[in-house]
Scaffold this active site. Sequence first.
Site, mmCIF file in Angstrom:
data_model
loop_
_atom_site.group_PDB
_atom_site.id
_atom_site.type_symbol
_atom_site.label_atom_id
_atom_site.label_comp_id
_atom_site.label_asym_id
_atom_site.label_seq_id
_atom_site.Cartn_x
_atom_site.Cartn_y
_atom_site.Cartn_z
ATOM 1 N N SER A 214 0.757 -1.228 -0.259
ATOM 2 C CA SER A 214 -0.031 -0.346 0.334
ATOM 3 C C SER A 214 0.619 1.015 0.138
ATOM 4 C CB SER A 214 -1.254 -0.086 0.899
ATOM 5 O OG SER A 214 -2.001 0.817 0.533
ATOM 6 N N ASP B 3 -9.249 -4.520 -6.112
ATOM 7 C CA ASP B 3 -8.224 -4.056 -4.859
ATOM 8 C C ASP B 3 -9.083 -2.534 -4.911
ATOM 9 O OD1 ASP B 3 -6.921 -1.931 -2.871
ATOM 10 O OD2 ASP B 3 -5.163 -3.649 -3.173
ATOM 11 N N HIS C 32 -6.072 -6.648 -0.820
ATOM 12 C CA HIS C 32 -5.191 -6.172 -0.128
ATOM 13 C C HIS C 32 -4.078 -6.452 0.408
ATOM 14 C CE1 HIS C 32 -4.098 -1.806 -0.651
ATOM 15 N NE2 HIS C 32 -3.233 -1.099 1.313
#
Length: 505
Positions: A205, A423, A452
């Site tokens: 991320s 995602d 994710h």
Amino acid sequence: MKRSIALGLAAVAALAVAPPAAVVAAPRPALQFGQCPQDIATPYPQLSCATVEVPLDHANPGGERVQILVSKLPARNPQARRGALLVNPGGPGGPGADFAGTLGGLVPPQVRDSYDLIGFDTRNTAHSTPISCVDPATYWANPLPDPDSPAARETNWQRAQAYADGCAQRAGKYLPHLNTPTNARDMDLVRAALGEQKISFLGYSYGTYLGAVYGQLFPERVDRMVLDSSVNPDVSEIWYGNNLAQDVAAQQRLDHFFDWVARHDRVFHLGTEGLQVKAAWQRTQEELRKAPRGPLGPSELIEISFNALYGESDWQPLAQGLADFQLRGDDRALAAMVTPKDALAENGNAIYNAVECADAPWPTRRAEWERDSRRMATGNPFAAWFNSWTVAPCRTWHAPRQQPTKITGEKLPPVLMFNSEHDVATPYAGAVEMHHSLPSSVLVTERDAGKHGVWALSGNAEADRIGADYLVHGALPAEDVAIPGHPEPDPSASDTRDSRTFDLR
């Protein structure tokens, strides 16, 4: 744009281009690892911890210092040890020191044999000289105003202003130095303190952007790099555009969740079609708008639903909570999913805003924010306004905004990327852009999935094999590859959560 701390944009931009010469010459004492803080040591007794002191301002290495907590999980086979693998769970604002302990039980065994897993709390996060912007006991005391209501718009703007003001009052001296290039320079001082000429890196991320910026500033110090669930690094998308892109992805993934619930109507009894489940969710939202239930209001329902879309481990609890509410009038399961807004959560929220607000320019006019939120909500009503209010303090942030670092990756060694097709937090188009920005990268796409965090976190054996081959042997697929997604949860089974699944937030 109000600025209570004066640091010229030109100076900030200059810092983003290359590390000052003084930083290279700064003293870097060796790390002495010992006992971790209790909240880390209790769940992860195998970790040891140390602190690295870094300059508050890298342009003034002899000035005030802040501490960075570093954790270590040593390679299990010293003879096979390849080096240090620094890991970051994302955010910005996700605690990283304990993440090394989490990953220790999830990564393939050959990776554990070959690498010291090194976690670290980025500056001002968790155990690294933490900050907060408000008193969580008062600011987060009640359900938030309805994010979608025009009548609550002024209240939401006032809350955003109060948060920005609180950050300046409580953490003003840190704000000019809370940004991704500074985090990358801190990371390089961690590398030096570890005594490593090069490091490998695993970022999820926000960690993908941190890794990309580190690679842009220090390409010669990168050994191997895995970027999983990538931020769109285009300078025009950091961060305002990235947040808007989440609105579309979240709406699509929510529909996937509704369809999943419908396929398991024998368990949840909310309807055999996704539209029927969607109607049940909307009825719940309307009832909470009329009368919040304890900590649970309309904003909190969006939040727990949004969080559940990061992975599938919360799909069954959310579906069961909706069923309890709609079929039995019981709100306890949904209320239990509301994230407590304690000091740790407030610290995470403070860093999330501080880094994103400082990394790039933001619109300063309310009319522009509201125009874009209305536009996004027209086709994607689920979280468009909610997402905007999350970062609304950036409109009047009391610190300089940088120009984002341009990612070209020209000198980086081969990079391995993962991204699921659906995602929510880092939509797939962003991974494609990151892939294009890193010419040496190979992209592995998990098809028909929306987790994710793919490698080591989703239970996808093929993804884990590819990542382990790369980290241990340097072997990459010859070209970009698509792999089947991991199985969806089965709510009729006794245990619907894979023991290897970990949901990033």
